[in-house]
Design a protein around this motif. Structure first.
Motif, PDB file in Angstrom:
ATOM      1  N   ILE A  69       0.841  -1.201   0.000  1.00 32.85           N
ATOM      2  CA  ILE A  69       0.000   0.000   0.000  1.00 32.85           C
ATOM      3  C   ILE A  69       0.873   1.247   0.000  1.00 32.85           C
ATOM      4  CG2 ILE A  69      -1.658   1.339   1.370  1.00 32.85           C
ATOM      5  CD1 ILE A  69      -2.785  -1.460   2.258  1.00 32.85           C
ATOM      6  N   PHE A  70       1.868   1.278   0.868  1.00 32.31           N
ATOM      7  CA  PHE A  70       2.757   2.435   0.955  1.00 32.31           C
ATOM      8  C   PHE A  70       3.488   2.665  -0.367  1.00 32.31           C
ATOM      9  CE2 PHE A  70       7.024   4.117   1.709  1.00 32.31           C
ATOM     10  CZ  PHE A  70       6.692   5.376   2.173  1.00 32.31           C
ATOM     11  N   GLN A  71       4.063   1.616  -0.930  1.00 25.87           N
ATOM     12  CA  GLN A  71       4.812   1.768  -2.178  1.00 25.87           C
ATOM     13  C   GLN A  71       3.908   2.231  -3.320  1.00 25.87           C
ATOM     14  OE1 GLN A  71       6.845  -2.031  -2.452  1.00 25.87           O
ATOM     15  NE2 GLN A  71       8.655  -1.191  -1.439  1.00 25.87           N
ATOM     16  N   SER A  72       2.684   1.731  -3.378  1.00 27.79           N
ATOM     17  CA  SER A  72       1.730   2.194  -4.395  1.00 27.79           C
ATOM     18  C   SER A  72       1.415   3.674  -4.215  1.00 27.79           C
ATOM     19  CB  SER A  72       0.429   1.389  -4.316  1.00 27.79           C
ATOM     20  OG  SER A  72       0.650   0.049  -4.650  1.00 27.79           O
ATOM     21  N   CYS A  73       1.290   4.093  -2.976  1.00 23.32           N
ATOM     22  CA  CYS A  73       0.985   5.485  -2.657  1.00 23.32           C
ATOM     23  C   CYS A  73       2.133   6.403  -3.087  1.00 23.32           C
ATOM     24  CB  CYS A  73       0.707   5.604  -1.161  1.00 23.32           C
ATOM     25  SG  CYS A  73       0.075   7.209  -0.664  1.00 23.32           S
ATOM     26  N   VAL A  74       3.358   6.018  -2.791  1.00 23.43           N
ATOM     27  CA  VAL A  74       4.524   6.815  -3.177  1.00 23.43           C
ATOM     28  C   VAL A  74       4.625   6.898  -4.694  1.00 23.43           C
ATOM     29  CG1 VAL A  74       7.056   6.869  -3.177  1.00 23.43           C
ATOM     30  CG2 VAL A  74       5.816   6.421  -1.055  1.00 23.43           C
ATOM     31  N   TYR A  75       4.438   5.769  -5.361  1.00 18.68           N
ATOM     32  CA  TYR A  75       4.564   5.748  -6.821  1.00 18.68           C
ATOM     33  C   TYR A  75       3.495   6.631  -7.473  1.00 18.68           C
ATOM     34  CZ  TYR A  75       5.164   4.181 -11.579  1.00 18.68           C
ATOM     35  OH  TYR A  75       5.389   4.160 -12.929  1.00 18.68           O
ATOM     36  N   GLY A  79       1.717   9.066  -6.139  1.00 21.99           N
ATOM     37  CA  GLY A  79       1.783  10.468  -5.725  1.00 21.99           C
ATOM     38  C   GLY A  79       3.095  11.131  -6.089  1.00 21.99           C
ATOM     39  N   ALA A  80       4.105  10.925  -5.277  1.00 25.42           N
ATOM     40  CA  ALA A  80       5.371  11.647  -5.414  1.00 25.42           C
ATOM     41  C   ALA A  80       6.137  11.320  -6.701  1.00 25.42           C
ATOM     42  CB  ALA A  80       6.267  11.372  -4.210  1.00 25.42           C
ATOM     43  N   MET A  81       6.063  10.068  -7.142  1.00 23.73           N
ATOM     44  CA  MET A  81       6.880   9.679  -8.292  1.00 23.73           C
ATOM     45  C   MET A  81       6.238  10.014  -9.641  1.00 23.73           C
ATOM     46  SD  MET A  81       9.516   8.733  -6.744  1.00 23.73           S
ATOM     47  CE  MET A  81      10.408   8.346  -8.224  1.00 23.73           C
ATOM     48  N   THR A  82       4.975   9.678  -9.820  1.00 30.52           N
ATOM     49  CA  THR A  82       4.352   9.867 -11.135  1.00 30.52           C
ATOM     50  C   THR A  82       3.315  10.985 -11.160  1.00 30.52           C
ATOM     51  OG1 THR A  82       2.625   8.223 -10.726  1.00 30.52           O
ATOM     52  CG2 THR A  82       4.698   7.441 -11.725  1.00 30.52           C
ATOM     53  N   ARG A  83       2.906  11.471  -9.984  1.00 30.49           N
ATOM     54  CA  ARG A  83       1.887  12.528  -9.888  1.00 30.49           C
ATOM     55  C   ARG A  83       0.643  12.155 -10.697  1.00 30.49           C
ATOM     56  NH1 ARG A  83       6.799  14.903 -10.813  1.00 30.49           N
ATOM     57  NH2 ARG A  83       7.704  15.962  -9.035  1.00 30.49           N
ATOM     58  N   ASN A  84       0.185  10.919 -10.496  1.00 31.93           N
ATOM     59  CA  ASN A  84      -0.961  10.386 -11.219  1.00 31.93           C
ATOM     60  C   ASN A  84      -2.172  10.441 -10.291  1.00 31.93           C
ATOM     61  OD1 ASN A  84      -2.947   8.698 -12.334  1.00 31.93           O
ATOM     62  ND2 ASN A  84      -1.415   7.394 -13.320  1.00 31.93           N
ATOM     63  N   ALA A  85      -2.983  11.473 -10.441  1.00 36.02           N
ATOM     64  CA  ALA A  85      -4.116  11.679  -9.538  1.00 36.02           C
ATOM     65  C   ALA A  85      -5.126  10.538  -9.612  1.00 36.02           C
ATOM     66  CB  ALA A  85      -4.797  13.008  -9.854  1.00 36.02           C
ATOM     67  N   GLY A 131       7.973  19.953 -14.454  1.00 36.30           N
ATOM     68  CA  GLY A 131       9.291  20.061 -13.852  1.00 36.30           C
ATOM     69  C   GLY A 131       9.288  19.897 -12.348  1.00 36.30           C
ATOM     70  N   GLY A 132       8.199  19.414 -11.782  1.00 33.89           N
ATOM     71  CA  GLY A 132       8.118  19.252 -10.333  1.00 33.89           C
ATOM     72  C   GLY A 132       9.212  18.343  -9.795  1.00 33.89           C
ATOM     73  N   ARG A 133       9.500  18.504  -8.553  1.00 37.61           N
ATOM     74  CA  ARG A 133      10.572  17.745  -7.918  1.00 37.61           C
ATOM     75  C   ARG A 133      10.220  16.265  -7.810  1.00 37.61           C
ATOM     76  NH1 ARG A 133      10.136  20.394  -2.545  1.00 37.61           N
ATOM     77  NH2 ARG A 133       8.030  20.476  -3.289  1.00 37.61           N
ATOM     78  N   THR A 134      11.205  15.420  -8.054  1.00 44.01           N
ATOM     79  CA  THR A 134      11.040  13.982  -7.899  1.00 44.01           C
ATOM     80  C   THR A 134      12.101  13.512  -6.910  1.00 44.01           C
ATOM     81  OG1 THR A 134      10.236  13.769 -10.155  1.00 44.01           O
ATOM     82  CG2 THR A 134      11.009  11.760  -9.089  1.00 44.01           C
ATOM     83  N   PRO A 135      11.712  12.716  -5.927  1.00 43.90           N
ATOM     84  CA  PRO A 135      12.687  12.230  -4.948  1.00 43.90           C
ATOM     85  C   PRO A 135      13.732  11.322  -5.588  1.00 43.90           C
ATOM     86  CG  PRO A 135      10.425  11.794  -4.228  1.00 43.90           C
ATOM     87  CD  PRO A 135      10.351  12.279  -5.636  1.00 43.90           C
ATOM     88  N   ASN A 136      14.914  11.323  -5.007  1.00 41.56           N
ATOM     89  CA  ASN A 136      15.969  10.391  -5.396  1.00 41.56           C
ATOM     90  C   ASN A 136      15.764   9.129  -4.561  1.00 41.56           C
ATOM     91  OD1 ASN A 136      18.397   8.878  -5.392  1.00 41.56           O
ATOM     92  ND2 ASN A 136      19.519  10.678  -6.086  1.00 41.56           N
ATOM     93  N   LEU A 137      15.238   8.075  -5.170  1.00 42.51           N
ATOM     94  CA  LEU A 137      14.905   6.851  -4.433  1.00 42.51           C
ATOM     95  C   LEU A 137      16.127   6.134  -3.873  1.00 42.51           C
ATOM     96  CD1 LEU A 137      11.984   5.338  -6.534  1.00 42.51           C
ATOM     97  CD2 LEU A 137      11.891   6.698  -4.442  1.00 42.51           C
ATOM     98  N   GLU A 138      17.260   6.260  -4.546  1.00 41.73           N
ATOM     99  CA  GLU A 138      18.470   5.597  -4.055  1.00 41.73           C
ATOM    100  C   GLU A 138      18.964   6.203  -2.748  1.00 41.73           C
ATOM    101  OE1 GLU A 138      21.446   5.407  -7.102  1.00 41.73           O
ATOM    102  OE2 GLU A 138      20.092   4.387  -8.495  1.00 41.73           O
ATOM    103  N   LYS A 139      18.703   7.486  -2.546  1.00 45.20           N
ATOM    104  CA  LYS A 139      19.160   8.177  -1.341  1.00 45.20           C
ATOM    105  C   LYS A 139      18.082   8.260  -0.263  1.00 45.20           C
ATOM    106  CE  LYS A 139      22.343  11.180  -3.901  1.00 45.20           C
ATOM    107  NZ  LYS A 139      22.624  12.585  -4.265  1.00 45.20           N
TER     108      LYS A 139
END
Length: 147
Positions: A8-14, A16-22, A70-78
């Motif tokens: 659930i958490f990983q789906s939420c991050v993907y 929201g923050a990663m793809t900005r897919n409402a 151009g919105g900010r995307t987190p660096n997943l490796e860090k």
């Protein structure tokens, strides 16, 4: 099929923050789900409280559109997170440290610093789940991060 807190958490991050897919983000919620950012002041660009999947979908689509491509995307490796289960099997807590690369602030969003050091944003999210969907998500972060 029941989904784990991690799924659930990983789906939420993907979504929201990663793809900005409402659409994908809203579909993670129950029809009457609630998405809250309790620390946001009234009238802020980022919504303070949304009730219902359709309001979540509509409002987050508008917010993501204002952010632009151009919105900010987190660096997943860090970046990193820890999930905490609770005595209530329908509640879990995500403790998150999101890292934005130092040169990632080309849009003026504030979390990355152009030509500077990486920026780490720490936040906490509390999830309440019903039937494998998010019934309530409370997102606690510093409001100035969303300017």
């Amino acid at each position: 099929m029941s989904r784990t807190p991690q799924e659930i958490f990983q789906s939420c991050v993907y979504a929201g923050a990663m793809t900005r897919n409402a659409d994908a983000f809203a579909e993670l919620f129950t029809a009457d789900g609630v998405f809250e950012a309790p620390l946001m002041p009234a009238g802020a660009a980022f919504p303070r409280r949304l009730v219902g999947r359709e309001e979540i979908r509509r409002t987050m689509a508008a917010y993501y559109e204002r952010q632009g491509k151009g919105g900010r995307t987190p660096n997943l490796e860090k970046s990193g997170y820890t999930l905490h289960t609770t005595a209530d099997p329908d509640v879990f807590i995500a403790e998150i440290d999101t890292v934005f690369d130092g040169d990632g602030d080309r849009d003026g969003g504030g979390a990355g610093r152009e030509g500077g050091a990486d920026a780490t944003v720490s936040l906490v999210q509390i999830f309440r789940i019903r039937d494998g969907k998010i019934a309530r998500l409370r997102d606690y972060f510093a409001p100035e991060l969303m300017d």
